[in-house]
Design a protein around this motif. Structure first.
Motif, PDB file in Angstrom:
ATOM      1  N   MET A 106      15.726 -18.728 -33.266  1.00  0.00           N
ATOM      2  CA  MET A 106      14.508 -18.774 -32.453  1.00  0.00           C
ATOM      3  C   MET A 106      14.099 -20.218 -32.125  1.00  0.00           C
ATOM      4  SD  MET A 106      13.721 -15.722 -31.690  1.00  0.00           S
ATOM      5  CE  MET A 106      15.489 -15.409 -31.680  1.00  0.00           C
ATOM      6  N   TYR A 107      14.270 -21.130 -33.073  1.00  0.00           N
ATOM      7  CA  TYR A 107      13.950 -22.529 -32.789  1.00  0.00           C
ATOM      8  C   TYR A 107      14.959 -23.131 -31.810  1.00  0.00           C
ATOM      9  CZ  TYR A 107      10.055 -23.431 -35.925  1.00  0.00           C
ATOM     10  OH  TYR A 107       8.823 -23.453 -36.499  1.00  0.00           O
ATOM     11  N   GLY A 108      16.232 -22.761 -31.971  1.00  0.00           N
ATOM     12  CA  GLY A 108      17.252 -23.280 -31.063  1.00  0.00           C
ATOM     13  C   GLY A 108      17.087 -22.762 -29.643  1.00  0.00           C
ATOM     14  N   ALA A 109      16.602 -21.522 -29.504  1.00  0.00           N
ATOM     15  CA  ALA A 109      16.438 -20.910 -28.178  1.00  0.00           C
ATOM     16  C   ALA A 109      14.962 -20.791 -27.817  1.00  0.00           C
ATOM     17  CB  ALA A 109      17.111 -19.541 -28.159  1.00  0.00           C
ATOM     18  N   HIS A 110      14.173 -21.775 -28.249  1.00  0.00           N
ATOM     19  CA  HIS A 110      12.721 -21.697 -28.053  1.00  0.00           C
ATOM     20  C   HIS A 110      12.353 -21.585 -26.574  1.00  0.00           C
ATOM     21  CE1 HIS A 110       8.460 -22.479 -28.567  1.00  0.00           C
ATOM     22  NE2 HIS A 110       8.552 -23.497 -27.728  1.00  0.00           N
ATOM     23  N   GLU A 111      13.017 -22.357 -25.722  1.00  0.00           N
ATOM     24  CA  GLU A 111      12.680 -22.340 -24.297  1.00  0.00           C
ATOM     25  C   GLU A 111      12.979 -20.972 -23.679  1.00  0.00           C
ATOM     26  OE1 GLU A 111      14.727 -25.519 -22.453  1.00  0.00           O
ATOM     27  OE2 GLU A 111      13.520 -27.092 -23.391  1.00  0.00           O
ATOM     28  N   VAL A 140      13.180 -18.045 -25.285  1.00  0.00           N
ATOM     29  CA  VAL A 140      12.246 -17.057 -25.842  1.00  0.00           C
ATOM     30  C   VAL A 140      10.899 -17.141 -25.140  1.00  0.00           C
ATOM     31  CG1 VAL A 140      10.983 -16.393 -27.921  1.00  0.00           C
ATOM     32  CG2 VAL A 140      13.392 -17.013 -28.091  1.00  0.00           C
ATOM     33  N   THR A 141      10.436 -18.371 -24.912  1.00  0.00           N
ATOM     34  CA  THR A 141       9.139 -18.554 -24.251  1.00  0.00           C
ATOM     35  C   THR A 141       9.196 -18.134 -22.791  1.00  0.00           C
ATOM     36  OG1 THR A 141       8.718 -20.428 -25.730  1.00  0.00           O
ATOM     37  CG2 THR A 141       7.310 -20.230 -23.797  1.00  0.00           C
ATOM     38  N   ALA A 142      10.298 -18.483 -22.108  1.00  0.00           N
ATOM     39  CA  ALA A 142      10.416 -18.174 -20.681  1.00  0.00           C
ATOM     40  C   ALA A 142      10.396 -16.671 -20.420  1.00  0.00           C
ATOM     41  CB  ALA A 142      11.697 -18.784 -20.116  1.00  0.00           C
ATOM     42  N   PHE A 143      10.937 -15.890 -21.356  1.00  0.00           N
ATOM     43  CA  PHE A 143      11.001 -14.449 -21.165  1.00  0.00           C
ATOM     44  C   PHE A 143       9.951 -13.705 -22.004  1.00  0.00           C
ATOM     45  CE2 PHE A 143      15.128 -15.847 -19.689  1.00  0.00           C
ATOM     46  CZ  PHE A 143      15.339 -15.055 -18.582  1.00  0.00           C
ATOM     47  N   ASN A 144       8.913 -14.450 -22.435  1.00  0.00           N
ATOM     48  CA  ASN A 144       7.807 -13.840 -23.182  1.00  0.00           C
ATOM     49  C   ASN A 144       8.292 -13.053 -24.402  1.00  0.00           C
ATOM     50  OD1 ASN A 144       5.786 -14.796 -21.384  1.00  0.00           O
ATOM     51  ND2 ASN A 144       6.306 -13.153 -19.947  1.00  0.00           N
ATOM     52  N   GLY A 145       9.223 -13.656 -25.124  1.00  0.00           N
ATOM     53  CA  GLY A 145       9.780 -12.960 -26.286  1.00  0.00           C
ATOM     54  C   GLY A 145       9.160 -13.370 -27.603  1.00  0.00           C
ATOM     55  N   GLN A 146       7.979 -14.042 -27.550  1.00  0.00           N
ATOM     56  CA  GLN A 146       7.377 -14.535 -28.787  1.00  0.00           C
ATOM     57  C   GLN A 146       7.005 -13.391 -29.725  1.00  0.00           C
ATOM     58  OE1 GLN A 146       6.466 -15.386 -25.647  1.00  0.00           O
ATOM     59  NE2 GLN A 146       5.537 -17.428 -25.562  1.00  0.00           N
TER      60      GLN A 146
END
Length: 431
Positions: free
Chosen positions: A51-56, A58-64
């Motif tokens: 999740m930290y590596g793919a933070h952008e 996850v955020t771009a696709f509202n996956g928080q």
């Protein structure tokens, strides 16, 4: 202890089997929870790192929220297994202490009886209890550290499970030569014979794949995602060992070549462009270190990346950063295509090689690729079916099997699976 009273010593020795029985019983019941704890901890750490590596992304696709929910699931699994393992393991020291105290009571009662019958003196009882405490102390210390030992055993089991995986099969001791006095002995004929393969034993990806390719033919492989297209070329490169069947190059089983010689015959341009940290020159010459400067520039020109390189301050000596982040995805892909040109392989594999370039550049690269593929056996994996209409044969794959084979016109006339794939992309357009 034996010099004071053999009867009391036998009674003290009963502490050992009773303590060991309790420790073994608790270990058997708690070890499975320690294993579960280590597994859950690995899943939790892996999720956090991903999740930290793919933070952008996850955020771009509202996956928080989905990420948080998954974290809570793994965290709950870790909590349940951890408290059970710690609770059961924590019972060991109290249990051994209780058994030891029962032993002291037994020694005191038996010692009092022996004193009354004048077998031993009352001071011997005090000495014996001191010796008994020293005697049981190591057992208590082991029980106290059992928590850490069990956790270590569970972690070691996962490590040794990884180390016990099957090793890569060694190269043959009598390999087939691929060149003589600098000239290639391979024409590029490829044959797949009843190939069967699965990444895991319980899931077969390629079931019964057979195909014969003449030297210089252009073979396109199409099909839906997960049909096994990329797996076929990975097996040709022997990145994985077959579960059944065989693959032949010029009539020789690929297992009769060394991996180095086999892969020197094949040039690959993959969907995920791979470049290492170093100069552009080093990256281009990676597949052919002995190439001249003129050959390198010509390969760059054929891939239509020469103009871009010349605009850089240091040209071909420009250093690409970690993950090649100082050039765009499309430029990275152009560089990998130029590298394939320079390696001059007998067999060419193109796996969606133009997926990251614009339409105009794709047309230019396609012309260069046509020149590159001339006289070479080529495997082209494509999702955009317009790019493979001129292929000598099109293999249509679905769920690990060839469902149709033929050129574009023959497959369209058949009005089968390929026609549905093609029409799905060009619905409403005239050919």
């Amino acid at each position: 202890m034996l010099s004071i009273s053999w009867q009391m010593m036998l009674l003290a020795l009963l502490i050992i089997p009773l303590s060991l029985f309790g420790v073994v019983f608790l270990m058997k019941n708690s070890q499975k929870y320690f294993l579960s704890q280590q597994t859950s901890l690995g899943l939790l750490n892996g999720h956090i790192e991903e999740m930290y590596g793919a933070h952008e992304i996850v955020t771009a696709f509202n996956g928080q929220q989905k990420s948080v929910d998954q974290f809570e699931t793994y965290n709950d699994q870790l909590y349940r297994s951890a408290w059970k393992s710690q609770f059961l393991s924590g019972l060991m020291q109290p249990l051994t202490m209780m058994v030891g105290n029962l032993g002291y009571v037994g020694v005191s009662i038996l010692g009092g009886y022996l004193v009354l019958h004048q077998v031993i003196a009352i001071g011997d009882i005090q000495s014996f209890i001191t010796y008994t405490r020293s005697f049981t102390q190591p057992i208590n210390q082991i029980a106290q550290s059992m928590n850490m030992l069990q956790s270590t055993m569970a972690a070691a089991e996962r490590v040794f499970g990884f180390l016990n995986e099957a090793e890569v099969l060694p190269d043959t001791s009598d390999p087939v030569p691929v060149s003589f006095e600098g000239k290639s002995l391979i024409q590029g004929q490829v044959a797949f014979e009843n190939v069967r393969f699965g990444y895991t034993p319980d899931k077969t990806v390629i079931r019964d794949f057979s195909m014969f390719v003449k030297p210089g033919q252009k073979i396109a492989i199409v099909g839906p995602t997960g049909a096994g297209k990329t797996t076929i070329v990975k097996l040709l490169m022997r990145f994985y060992e077959l579960n059944g069947g065989a693959i032949y190059i010029d009539g020789h089983d690929t297992r009769t070549f060394t991996r180095k010689d086999l892969r020197s015959l094949v040039g690959m341009v993959l969907q995920d462009a791979w470049l290492f940290e170093g100069t552009i020159r080093d990256n281009l010459k990676f597949g052919n270190p002995d190439a001249s400067e003129a050959q390198m520039v010509k390969a760059a020109q054929m891939a239509h990346v020469d103009h871009f390189i010349e605009t850089l301050d240091h040209g071909y000596d420009t250093v690409l950063g970690e993950s090649s982040s100082n050039v765009s995805q499309g430029q990275r892909q152009l560089l990998t295509i130029a590298r394939a040109f320079l390696s001059d392989p007998k067999i060419l594999i193109l796996d969606e090689a133009t997926s990251s370039v614009d339409t105009r550049t794709e047309v230019l690269i396609q012309k260069g690729m046509d020149a590159l593929m001339e006289g070479r056996t080529s495997f082209v994996i494509a999702h955009r079916l317009s790019t493979i209409r001129n292929a000598d044969a099109i293999l249509v794959m679905n769920e690990g099997d060839i469902v149709e084979i033929g050129n574009h016109d023959a497959l369209m006339k058949r009005d089968g699976f390929y026609t549905k794939l093609y029409n799905a992309q060009f619905s409403g357009e005239e050919e």
